[in-house]
Design a protein around this motif. Sequence first.
Motif, PDB file in Angstrom:
ATOM      1  N   ARG A   1       0.969  -1.209   0.170  1.00  0.00           N
ATOM      2  CA  ARG A   1       0.105  -0.052   0.082  1.00  0.00           C
ATOM      3  C   ARG A   1       0.992   1.391   0.061  1.00  0.00           C
ATOM      4  NH1 ARG A   1      -5.444  -1.271   3.229  1.00  0.00           N
ATOM      5  NH2 ARG A   1      -5.525  -3.612   2.751  1.00  0.00           N
ATOM      6  N   LYS A   2       2.017   1.249   0.566  1.00  0.00           N
ATOM      7  CA  LYS A   2       2.843   2.074   0.598  1.00  0.00           C
ATOM      8  C   LYS A   2       3.612   2.449  -0.701  1.00  0.00           C
ATOM      9  CE  LYS A   2       3.267   2.270   5.846  1.00  0.00           C
ATOM     10  NZ  LYS A   2       3.918   1.970   6.993  1.00  0.00           N
ATOM     11  N   GLN A   3       4.259   1.154  -1.144  1.00  0.00           N
ATOM     12  CA  GLN A   3       4.931   1.532  -2.254  1.00  0.00           C
ATOM     13  C   GLN A   3       3.887   1.902  -3.140  1.00  0.00           C
ATOM     14  OE1 GLN A   3       4.854  -2.877  -3.282  1.00  0.00           O
ATOM     15  NE2 GLN A   3       5.689  -2.589  -5.328  1.00  0.00           N
TER      16      GLN A   3
ATOM     17  N   SER B   1      -0.104  12.710  -4.602  1.00  0.00           N
ATOM     18  CA  SER B   1      -0.179  11.163  -4.690  1.00  0.00           C
ATOM     19  C   SER B   1       0.761  10.397  -3.982  1.00  0.00           C
ATOM     20  CB  SER B   1      -0.320  10.987  -6.147  1.00  0.00           C
ATOM     21  OG  SER B   1       1.190  10.965  -6.649  1.00  0.00           O
ATOM     22  N   SER B   2       1.559  10.958  -3.350  1.00  0.00           N
ATOM     23  CA  SER B   2       2.595  10.208  -2.651  1.00  0.00           C
ATOM     24  C   SER B   2       2.034  10.231  -1.008  1.00  0.00           C
ATOM     25  CB  SER B   2       3.954  10.831  -2.571  1.00  0.00           C
ATOM     26  OG  SER B   2       3.988  11.933  -1.867  1.00  0.00           O
ATOM     27  N   LEU B   3       1.156  10.921  -0.842  1.00  0.00           N
ATOM     28  CA  LEU B   3       0.240  10.763   0.620  1.00  0.00           C
ATOM     29  C   LEU B   3      -0.268   9.388   0.708  1.00  0.00           C
ATOM     30  CD1 LEU B   3       0.064  12.463   3.206  1.00  0.00           C
ATOM     31  CD2 LEU B   3      -2.223  12.997   2.051  1.00  0.00           C
ATOM     32  N   CYS B   4       0.216   8.490   1.272  1.00  0.00           N
ATOM     33  CA  CYS B   4      -0.572   7.061   1.457  1.00  0.00           C
ATOM     34  C   CYS B   4      -1.800   7.426   2.624  1.00  0.00           C
ATOM     35  CB  CYS B   4       0.180   6.108   1.595  1.00  0.00           C
ATOM     36  SG  CYS B   4       0.915   5.858   3.238  1.00  0.00           S
ATOM     37  N   SER B   5      -2.528   6.274   2.468  1.00  0.00           N
ATOM     38  CA  SER B   5      -3.726   6.327   3.471  1.00  0.00           C
ATOM     39  C   SER B   5      -3.454   6.462   4.856  1.00  0.00           C
ATOM     40  CB  SER B   5      -4.630   5.110   3.045  1.00  0.00           C
ATOM     41  OG  SER B   5      -4.202   4.054   2.835  1.00  0.00           O
ATOM     42  N   GLY B   6      -1.966   6.086   5.345  1.00  0.00           N
ATOM     43  CA  GLY B   6      -1.772   6.206   6.701  1.00  0.00           C
ATOM     44  C   GLY B   6      -1.838   7.700   7.318  1.00  0.00           C
ATOM     45  N   CYS B   7      -1.116   8.514   6.472  1.00  0.00           N
ATOM     46  CA  CYS B   7      -0.994  10.129   6.659  1.00  0.00           C
ATOM     47  C   CYS B   7      -2.192  10.681   6.437  1.00  0.00           C
ATOM     48  CB  CYS B   7       0.195  10.458   6.403  1.00  0.00           C
ATOM     49  SG  CYS B   7       1.710  10.223   7.348  1.00  0.00           S
ATOM     50  N   SER B   8      -2.943  10.330   5.089  1.00  0.00           N
ATOM     51  CA  SER B   8      -4.031  11.101   4.740  1.00  0.00           C
ATOM     52  C   SER B   8      -5.083  11.774   5.662  1.00  0.00           C
ATOM     53  CB  SER B   8      -4.784  10.307   3.771  1.00  0.00           C
ATOM     54  OG  SER B   8      -5.703  10.749   3.161  1.00  0.00           O
TER      55      SER B   8
ATOM     56  N   ASN C   1       3.835  17.312   4.017  1.00  0.00           N
ATOM     57  CA  ASN C   1       3.382  15.912   4.111  1.00  0.00           C
ATOM     58  C   ASN C   1       3.483  15.109   2.885  1.00  0.00           C
ATOM     59  OD1 ASN C   1       1.077  16.033   2.246  1.00  0.00           O
ATOM     60  ND2 ASN C   1       0.368  17.591   3.610  1.00  0.00           N
ATOM     61  N   GLY C   2       3.371  13.730   2.956  1.00  0.00           N
ATOM     62  CA  GLY C   2       3.734  12.905   1.685  1.00  0.00           C
ATOM     63  C   GLY C   2       5.193  12.389   1.778  1.00  0.00           C
ATOM     64  N   LYS C   3       5.651  12.329   0.689  1.00  0.00           N
ATOM     65  CA  LYS C   3       6.912  11.813   0.335  1.00  0.00           C
ATOM     66  C   LYS C   3       7.993  12.661  -0.393  1.00  0.00           C
ATOM     67  CE  LYS C   3       5.599   7.075   0.605  1.00  0.00           C
ATOM     68  NZ  LYS C   3       3.887   7.026   0.458  1.00  0.00           N
ATOM     69  N   LYS C   4       7.365  13.861  -1.110  1.00  0.00           N
ATOM     70  CA  LYS C   4       8.354  14.629  -2.041  1.00  0.00           C
ATOM     71  C   LYS C   4       8.232  15.963  -1.774  1.00  0.00           C
ATOM     72  CE  LYS C   4       5.143  14.137  -5.771  1.00  0.00           C
ATOM     73  NZ  LYS C   4       4.832  13.373  -7.190  1.00  0.00           N
TER      74      LYS C   4
ATOM     75  N   ILE D   1       5.344  16.072   8.669  1.00  0.00           N
ATOM     76  CA  ILE D   1       4.606  15.046   9.090  1.00  0.00           C
ATOM     77  C   ILE D   1       4.686  13.893   8.675  1.00  0.00           C
ATOM     78  CG2 ILE D   1       2.079  14.913   9.441  1.00  0.00           C
ATOM     79  CD1 ILE D   1       2.651  17.410  10.746  1.00  0.00           C
ATOM     80  N   GLY D   2       5.345  13.054   9.430  1.00  0.00           N
ATOM     81  CA  GLY D   2       5.709  11.471   9.037  1.00  0.00           C
ATOM     82  C   GLY D   2       6.894  11.266   8.630  1.00  0.00           C
ATOM     83  N   ASN D   3       7.530  10.122   8.883  1.00  0.00           N
ATOM     84  CA  ASN D   3       8.812   9.743   8.677  1.00  0.00           C
ATOM     85  C   ASN D   3       9.252  10.001   6.941  1.00  0.00           C
ATOM     86  OD1 ASN D   3       8.716   8.918  11.093  1.00  0.00           O
ATOM     87  ND2 ASN D   3       8.908   6.485  10.635  1.00  0.00           N
ATOM     88  N   CYS D   4       8.597   9.982   6.102  1.00  0.00           N
ATOM     89  CA  CYS D   4       8.646   9.952   4.749  1.00  0.00           C
ATOM     90  C   CYS D   4       9.249  11.471   4.654  1.00  0.00           C
ATOM     91  CB  CYS D   4       7.640   9.535   3.664  1.00  0.00           C
ATOM     92  SG  CYS D   4       7.052   8.084   3.738  1.00  0.00           S
ATOM     93  N   ILE D   5       8.388  12.298   4.672  1.00  0.00           N
ATOM     94  CA  ILE D   5       8.739  13.865   4.618  1.00  0.00           C
ATOM     95  C   ILE D   5       9.945  14.254   5.592  1.00  0.00           C
ATOM     96  CG2 ILE D   5       7.201  15.008   6.098  1.00  0.00           C
ATOM     97  CD1 ILE D   5       7.491  15.469   2.367  1.00  0.00           C
TER      98      ILE D   5
ATOM     99  N   ALA E   1       7.281  12.610  13.935  1.00  0.00           N
ATOM    100  CA  ALA E   1       7.622  11.322  13.511  1.00  0.00           C
ATOM    101  C   ALA E   1       6.723  10.090  13.602  1.00  0.00           C
ATOM    102  CB  ALA E   1       8.986  10.822  14.236  1.00  0.00           C
ATOM    103  N   GLY E   2       6.842   9.099  12.809  1.00  0.00           N
ATOM    104  CA  GLY E   2       5.757   8.007  12.770  1.00  0.00           C
ATOM    105  C   GLY E   2       5.664   7.685  11.274  1.00  0.00           C
ATOM    106  N   CYS E   3       5.135   6.411  11.234  1.00  0.00           N
ATOM    107  CA  CYS E   3       4.549   6.074   9.705  1.00  0.00           C
ATOM    108  C   CYS E   3       3.184   4.955  10.137  1.00  0.00           C
ATOM    109  CB  CYS E   3       5.618   4.992   9.360  1.00  0.00           C
ATOM    110  SG  CYS E   3       5.297   4.481   7.649  1.00  0.00           S
ATOM    111  N   PRO E   4       2.144   5.840  10.149  1.00  0.00           N
ATOM    112  CA  PRO E   4       1.805   7.265  10.194  1.00  0.00           C
ATOM    113  C   PRO E   4       2.281   7.837  11.438  1.00  0.00           C
ATOM    114  CG  PRO E   4      -0.222   6.063  10.451  1.00  0.00           C
ATOM    115  CD  PRO E   4       0.776   5.058  10.273  1.00  0.00           C
ATOM    116  N   PRO E   5       2.243   9.048  11.799  1.00  0.00           N
ATOM    117  CA  PRO E   5       2.322   9.607  13.316  1.00  0.00           C
ATOM    118  C   PRO E   5       1.251   9.344  13.878  1.00  0.00           C
ATOM    119  CG  PRO E   5       2.931  11.128  11.485  1.00  0.00           C
ATOM    120  CD  PRO E   5       2.479  10.264  10.726  1.00  0.00           C
TER     121      PRO E   5
HETATM  122  S1  SF4 Z   1       4.993   8.241   6.666  1.00  0.00           S
HETATM  123 FE1  SF4 Z   1       4.116   6.340   6.312  1.00  0.00          FE
HETATM  124  S2  SF4 Z   1       1.788   6.499   6.180  1.00  0.00           S
HETATM  125 FE2  SF4 Z   1       2.967   8.617   6.187  1.00  0.00          FE
HETATM  126  S3  SF4 Z   1       3.084   8.784   3.846  1.00  0.00           S
HETATM  127 FE3  SF4 Z   1       5.037   7.974   4.526  1.00  0.00          FE
HETATM  128  S4  SF4 Z   1       4.793   5.535   4.235  1.00  0.00           S
HETATM  129 FE4  SF4 Z   1       2.685   6.680   4.241  1.00  0.00          FE
END
Ligand code: SF4
Length: 438
Positions: free
Chosen positions: A174-176, A313-320, A346-349, A362-366, A383-387
């Motif tokens: 799902r994260k991928q 679109s890199s924001l996944c349902s955990g952080c959304s 937020n998100g990854k990029k 917001i979140g480990n990715c960002i 921090a957190g995945c998701p926080p």
């Molecule tokens: S921190 Fe985790 S939940 Fe949030 S966008 Fe990254 S992979 Fe998804």
Amino acid sequence: MSPKVALKRYDSSPESLRQVIALCSGFRNLKSNSKILIKPNLVVWDNKFPIPPYGVFTTTRIIEDLIILLKEQGCSDITIGEGGLTMKGEATTFPAFEGLGYTALAEKYGVRLVDFHKSQTAIAKNGEGQQIRFARDAIETDFFINVPVIKTHSQTKVSLGMKNMKGCLKTVSRKQFHDTRYGLENWIQWLPDILNPALTIIDGIYALEMGALHVGSTAHRKNILIASTDALGADLVGAKAIGFNGDEIDHLKKYATRTGKPLQLEAYEIKGDSLADNITPFKWDWRWNEANTGPYAFEKAGIQGISVPKYDSSLCSGCSPLVNMINVLVMSAYKGAPFEKIEVLNGKKMQAQPGFDKTLLIGNCIIAANRANPNIKKALKVAGCPPSEEALLNGLKSAGIEIDPDAYSRFLIRQSEKYLGKPDFVKTFFECSTSCST
Ligand code: SF4
């Protein structure tokens, strides 16, 4: 021969479903000893602030009707599988099964309920050799029946059959799917190849415009059912029923291009009731201001001194869900004076921009994506995945945003009560019928 898609107005159970399945010859490859998997859309469950079910969840009524029809065909090996979102570290699949009457259905009809999060992992490859991790129960089946509900989606415009199959993924995939390189809709277009749905039934008794828990979200009583053995055809008709052409939906376009299947509705034989008479155009997107520093609602409220760029679109349902929460909390904290040059990413990029004193990540990715960003004066890492929600509230406070911690709860209560007393919105669609034994 043109692929068939059937559309029927819903007027009774289980007759309307029986008719729409017959019109598309939906059971033609079904055998009485088939191992059947039914995949509804039960996206998430919250016992504290119940989400209004209309257009959010596949109706329990249609799932019960489907079980009755399968039993009439002599089928007995029936599983209902879903992988609901995780909240506070717990998968919400079984609370949703319980809250929506599926556990009563299971007892009454002898069907099995499976939480895909608990299922073993099966690794499959898409046509480009990339590995995707699925719940084994979703893969090892003879007859996959996909039963999405009609809704719009903030990243993919529509959420119909193809998107519903994303619920069969293990968390890591799902994260991928929300990566920054390949892209969400590129991933989604491979799901029919791997899961091979034998039948798609789109539940349009209720349909949802603009999400479940957002400002502007609206459920509609559309009262239609769509069915097809052709996954693309079903989604094209479902999309058109809320005003979208196939070429506007990226994952449908990519799938059609790759497989050579038609994207134009004219290439399908649409049987049953008129599609043209059942189109209600829906909005799907939230307006952000031109500078991309906040939703249009911020501009309307005169909010300044804070930048919350639009999710991607890199924001996944955990952080959304946290992004919606941030917007509501920021609005509740605004008392007329500008905030102190804060940006929230937020998100990854997303990348921190110059001109801010504090950057809330917001979140480990960002956090990882901005590790070496020279524009950041002071990074506040959530921090957190998701926080957790608690970490988010603390992060907002540490940025000097004087949030009202109850504002989001009040917002959720307003959302959960907004269809009460409206005659089109009938709770019993989301319950096992009265003859259920529990
Ligand atoms: S921190 Fe985790 S939940 Fe949030 S966008 Fe990254 S992979 Fe998804």
